[in-house]
Scaffold this motif. Structure first.
Motif, short mmCIF file in Angstrom:
data_model
loop_
_atom_site.label_atom_id
_atom_site.label_comp_id
_atom_site.label_asym_id
_atom_site.label_seq_id
_atom_site.Cartn_x
_atom_site.Cartn_y
_atom_site.Cartn_z
N ARG A 668 55.57 -1.42 -78.11
CA ARG A 668 54.98 -2.51 -79.08
C ARG A 668 53.82 -3.40 -78.67
O ARG A 668 52.95 -3.65 -79.59
CB ARG A 668 56.20 -3.47 -79.58
N GLN A 671 50.71 -1.74 -78.98
CA GLN A 671 49.97 -1.45 -80.20
C GLN A 671 49.65 -2.77 -80.43
O GLN A 671 48.51 -2.63 -81.05
CB GLN A 671 51.33 -1.45 -80.98
N LEU A 676 47.49 1.93 -78.09
CA LEU A 676 47.85 3.22 -78.58
C LEU A 676 46.69 4.08 -79.45
O LEU A 676 46.46 4.87 -79.23
CB LEU A 676 49.02 2.88 -79.41
N GLU A 677 46.03 3.20 -80.23
CA GLU A 677 45.01 3.68 -80.96
C GLU A 677 43.75 4.25 -80.03
O GLU A 677 43.14 5.36 -80.38
CB GLU A 677 44.33 2.63 -82.08
N LYS A 684 51.21 5.73 -83.47
CA LYS A 684 51.61 4.35 -83.79
C LYS A 684 53.21 4.10 -83.80
O LYS A 684 53.81 5.11 -83.68
CB LYS A 684 51.26 3.64 -85.24
N THR A 686 56.13 2.61 -85.42
CA THR A 686 56.87 2.16 -86.76
C THR A 686 58.05 1.33 -86.42
O THR A 686 58.50 1.61 -85.44
CB THR A 686 56.80 3.03 -87.96
N ASN A 724 54.41 10.68 -85.36
CA ASN A 724 53.25 10.62 -86.55
C ASN A 724 52.36 11.48 -86.53
O ASN A 724 51.44 11.56 -87.59
CB ASN A 724 52.81 9.24 -86.92
#
Length: 885
Positions: A668, A671, A676-677, A684, A686, A724
């Protein structure tokens, strides 16, 4: 009777403290123990009715039941109350802010705390008890604080004093009133004395520390000696002054200091004096000035430790360049050598400097081949390596420069930036030579086996015999302070680490492995215990992305190259200082305050993997990444630092994050920072994935307790993280980060099969055990546990549980040898027969070996062909017919 008193020579802090403490002891009477200071005397004359005191002559000592002492606990400074305290005929409550002293009075109650002023302590108590303070009282209390803290500028000032000032302002304290007493004009006699100080001042250099000594004689004592001395310090901008003023039969020794390296309270205690680390005084009787001067010199030599000079904090990896080099080359040199700027020197003269920030800015507008010649800054300071930080700051301010080039004689030896100077100023109070060092000995005994303790002491002795110093560094020291056992031992030697390792190995035995290029060694003892040994060093990179090279450096530079302040701690192993903490960078404070903080601004640029470690450490210990370190992480990510890292290193750091007990917290955080990106677009976390990660904790615990087997927890967490992504993206991710074939297959199969498996298993229809086995047996344990956590239906979880506990390891008793004995010739069909038997056993059709054999005979027909009449052995082929009836 209850009496409030203080020290002789009452100053404003003592006066204010007596008024303040009377609010806590309303029945007590104020009584001055003797003469008051000149400034206080003038104040009392002007504001006669403010203090209701009784004269010492009016006090019957035998009737005192409680003595309340403020701003002192030294028995020799309480005047007529000396005998009362000496005989211990009375209860004593003490409120004081001075450091402890061997002649301190032991009180029955009170608060003694090293802050800027005693009245700060009492103001805090009044505030907590909800007491009232009038504006006049608030102004007096403020005057006491401002006098003792130099208007909050002395090194002894604490946040405690600031809070007291804040409260007093809210109660109506008048700063104009305070200033009128602190900034009074000198009297004619004090002006005469100030001029005398200016004429007779001389500089002593002791252990590399410059200080000023004034020796003078006056016919008539002048009250308020400290005021002209303060003016003298302000005029000369000095760090420390000692004034010996002879008047009649007495010598007044007054000292003031503005640097932590000179503790005047400690120095003047050798003369029977008293005071703080920054202000103290003593009265000497029966000696002449020459004797006292000599004694002062010897005491200073003994007490003053070498100060933190420019040489100790500069970057010695200086690179001198020509003004003709290109912007691109300048950037390369600075980045691989960890330099903030480059000096351009021609014919022993510094022509100018150019900073990394300036080069980066220029590269946005000009080609990299453009020379630096026309972009040099002429604002720089030339500094001698031996000067103090304060003097360096003054010289850089005069030049309006952020950069300084350091010389030793005529030779350039280093560079220093304003940021480094600022950091050093804040570290100075934690220089282990200048403060009381924390003893880790008691903590060491709690968490480290006795055998290891003795080994560390032995290391200290061997180092001392060689003329070296040995230190324990890094995570081991951090974990001692956290109360965690950690037997990963790293020794750093100020000296030749390899020579030390030879001698140490001879002393304690074991196998020694040396790595000469890095000046390191590993000692493996007979029981397998390992110690890593290194020469105290700093690293530099000859080329970008190359392995670092090393050179010997002091311990402070060695620790400075580490990732975080909490990992830059060391423990002294020398026999005389064994167990004492060495903390140059406030790491112990950051541990106490649960803070993750980098050591310098380029930390994440030099090693981007520190971003992962910062998050891992923050979440593991429930710490917080401090704001500046957060900013540096974001800045490094904007610069695309992960592009400079090999993908294998990113993969390994990600795996370490996923191995944490609660990786969802770290993920978390990743992120939030956009990590993460940066690792792979589309990944990601969620709320659904976060819940899934959280549920894995129970799944892991259940599996390990039930089966006593380990699984790759990180791989299962990664499967959640990749939820994802499409199948194609998942394949691309696996290829990019070069996972092993086994790991890659597990990830891809899970991506393809997970949803189908859940659909197959969630049906309420009865499923044969052999069917459950057939669809689950190709899957890894990691995939199974992931599906078990992901599935919402209890039936899916139940069937996977059934497979893992009863079906997965079920074995049949017949094997190929049994088939051969039954007359079957070895063939690929053996596998099919045995699989059919396994299915039968899974479905409960057979249980014993006999039943397995009967099942084969019944369901598989052996057809004999090509019999050879003259032989006992038949060549047997068989045709397999399965009886479906």
């Amino acid at each position: 009777m209850e009496i409030i008193t203080t020290h002789v020579g009452v100053d404003f802090d003592a006066l204010a403290s007596m008024v303040a403490v009377q609010k806590l002891y309303p029945k007590a009477k104020i009584c001055f123990p003797g003469p008051v200071g000149r400034e206080v005397k003038d104040f009392l004359l002007l504001y006669e009715g403010l203090i209701q005191d009784i004269k010492i002559e009016e006090v019957d000592l035998d009737k005192i039941t409680l003595l309340i002492l403020v701003d002192t606990r030294w028995i020799n400074r309480i005047g007529s109350f000396y005998e009362l305290v000496k005989k211990r005929r009375v209860k004593i409550h003490i409120y004081d802010h001075h450091p402890s002293h061997p002649e301190d009075i032991e009180g029955d109650w009170g608060i003694c705390k090293e802050v800027g002023a005693t009245v700060s302590i009492l103001t805090s108590l009044i505030k907590k008890r909800g007491g009232s303070i009038t504006p006049v009282e608030a102004s007096l209390f403020m005057l006491g604080i401002y006098e003792d803290t130099g208007s909050l500028s002395f090194p002894s000032t604490t946040s405690f004093d600031i809070e007291a000032v804040k409260f007093l302002l809210s109660q109506g304290a008048n700063l104009e009133f305070v200033s009128s007493f602190l900034n009074r004009e000198l009297t004619d006699k004090q002006i005469f004395l100030l001029n005398d100080f200016l004429r007779k001042a001389k500089t002593w250099t002791i252990n590399g520390v410059e200080l000023v000594v004034i020796i003078t004689e006056i016919d008539e004592f002048i009250g308020g000696l400290s005021l002209p001395l303060h003016r003298f310090i302000d005029l000369k901008d000095l760090e420390a002054v000692f004034a010996l003023v002879k008047s009649g039969e007495r010598i007044y020794l007054i000292a003031r200091s503005r640097t932590p390296s000179i503790n005047v309270g400690k120095i003047l205690s050798f003369f029977g004096g008293w005071g703080h680390s920054f202000a103290a005084s003593a009265i000497i009787k029966g000696e002449n000035l020459i004797e006292v001067e000599k004694r002062l010199y010897e005491v200073l030599k003994k007490v003053i430790k070498p100060f933190l000079s420019v040489e100790k904090i500069m970057n010695s990896a200086i690179k001198i360049v020509s003004s003709e080099i290109s912007l691109k080359e300048a950037k390369r040199i600075m980045e691989i050598n960890k330099l903030d700027f480059l000096p351009v020197i021609d014919k022993d003269k510094v022509e100018g400097v150019i900073s990394l920030n300036r080069v980066n800015s220029l590269l946005e507008h000009f080609p990299g081949e453009v020379s630096i010649k026309n972009y040099l800054s002429r604002k720089f300071a030339i500094l001698d390596s031996s000067i103090s930080l304060k003097k360096a700051q003054k010289m850089m301010l005069e030049k309006q420069s952020k950069e300084g080039v350091v010389f030793k004689g005529d030779t350039p030896v280093g560079i220093i930036s304003g940021n480094v100077l600022l950091s050093a100023f804040h570290r100075q109070k934690n220089d282990p030579e200048k403060r009381e060092r924390l003893d880790l000995g008691p903590l060491l005994k709690k968490v480290v086996p006795l055998k290891i303790q003795e080994l560390l002491k032995q290391a200290g002795r061997v180092a001392e015999e060689l003329g070296y110093k040995a230190f324990l560094v890094g995570g081991f020291v951090r974990d001692i302070l956290l109360g965690i056992e950690n037997l990963d031992i790293d020794l750093v030697i100020e000296g030749d680490g390899l020579l030390f390792s030879n001698q140490f190995a001879k002393r304690v035995g074991g196998e020694l492995k040396k790595y000469r290029n890095f000046g390191t060694a590993t000692l493996i003892l007979s029981d397998g215990f390992k110690l890593d040994i290194a020469t105290s060093r700093e690293e530099f990179y000859p080329q970008p992305a190359s392995l670092p090279r090393v050179r010997a450096a002091p311990l402070q530079r060695d620790l400075f190259r580490r990732d975080f302040t909490v990992n830059a701690l060391a423990m002294d192993l020398s026999p005389s200082n064994f167990g004492l903490l060495i903390d140059f960078f406030e790491g112990e404070r950051d541990l106490r305050e649960k803070r993750v903080k980098v050591l310098h601004s380029r930390s994440f640029i030099e090693d981007p993997t520190r971003i992962f470690r910062a998050i891992r450490f923050e979440q593991r210990y429930n710490f917080t990444i401090e704001k500046e370190t957060q900013r540096l992480i974001k800045e490094a990510l904007r610069e695309g630092v992960f592009q400079k890292l090999s993908r294998e290193r990113i993969r390994e750091e990600l795996i370490q994050i996923l191995k944490e007990d609660k990786p969802e917290k770290s993920i978390r955080r990743m992120q939030e920072f956009g990590i993460l990106e940066a690792i792979y677009p589309g990944i990601k976390l969620t709320s659904q994935e976060e819940k899934l990660l959280d549920s894995l904790v129970d799944v892991f615990a259940w599996f390990e307790v039930l089966f006593e087997k380990k699984v790759k927890k990180w791989l299962i967490c990664l499967l959640v993280l990749l939820e994802n992504l499409s199948e194609e993206e998942t394949r691309n991710f696996c290829e990019r980060y070069k996972f092993t074939r086994e790991e890659r297959d597990s990830i891809i199969i899970t991506k393809i099969e997970a949803e189908r498996i859940i659909r197959e298993l969630k049906t309420l229809k009865k499923l044969l055990p052999s069917f459950i086995y057939e669809i689950l047996s190709p899957l890894s344990r990691e995939t199974l546990l992931f599906i078990m956590a992901k599935a919402k239906e209890k039936m899916v979880k139940k069937r996977i549980f059934f497979y893992l506990t009863q079906l997965r390891d079920l074995k049949i008793e017949v094997d190929g040898n049994d088939l051969k004995k039954m007359g079957y010739k070895p063939s690929p069909l053996f596998k099919e027969i045995l699989e059919k038997v396994r299915k039968a056993k899974l479905d409960g059709l057979v249980k014993t070996k006999k039943e397995e054999i009967d099942y084969i005979k019944k369901n598989f027909i052996l057809e004999k062909k090509d019999a050879n009449p003259g032989s006992n052995i038949y060549s047997r082929n068989f045709t397999l017919f399965h009886n479906h009836s």
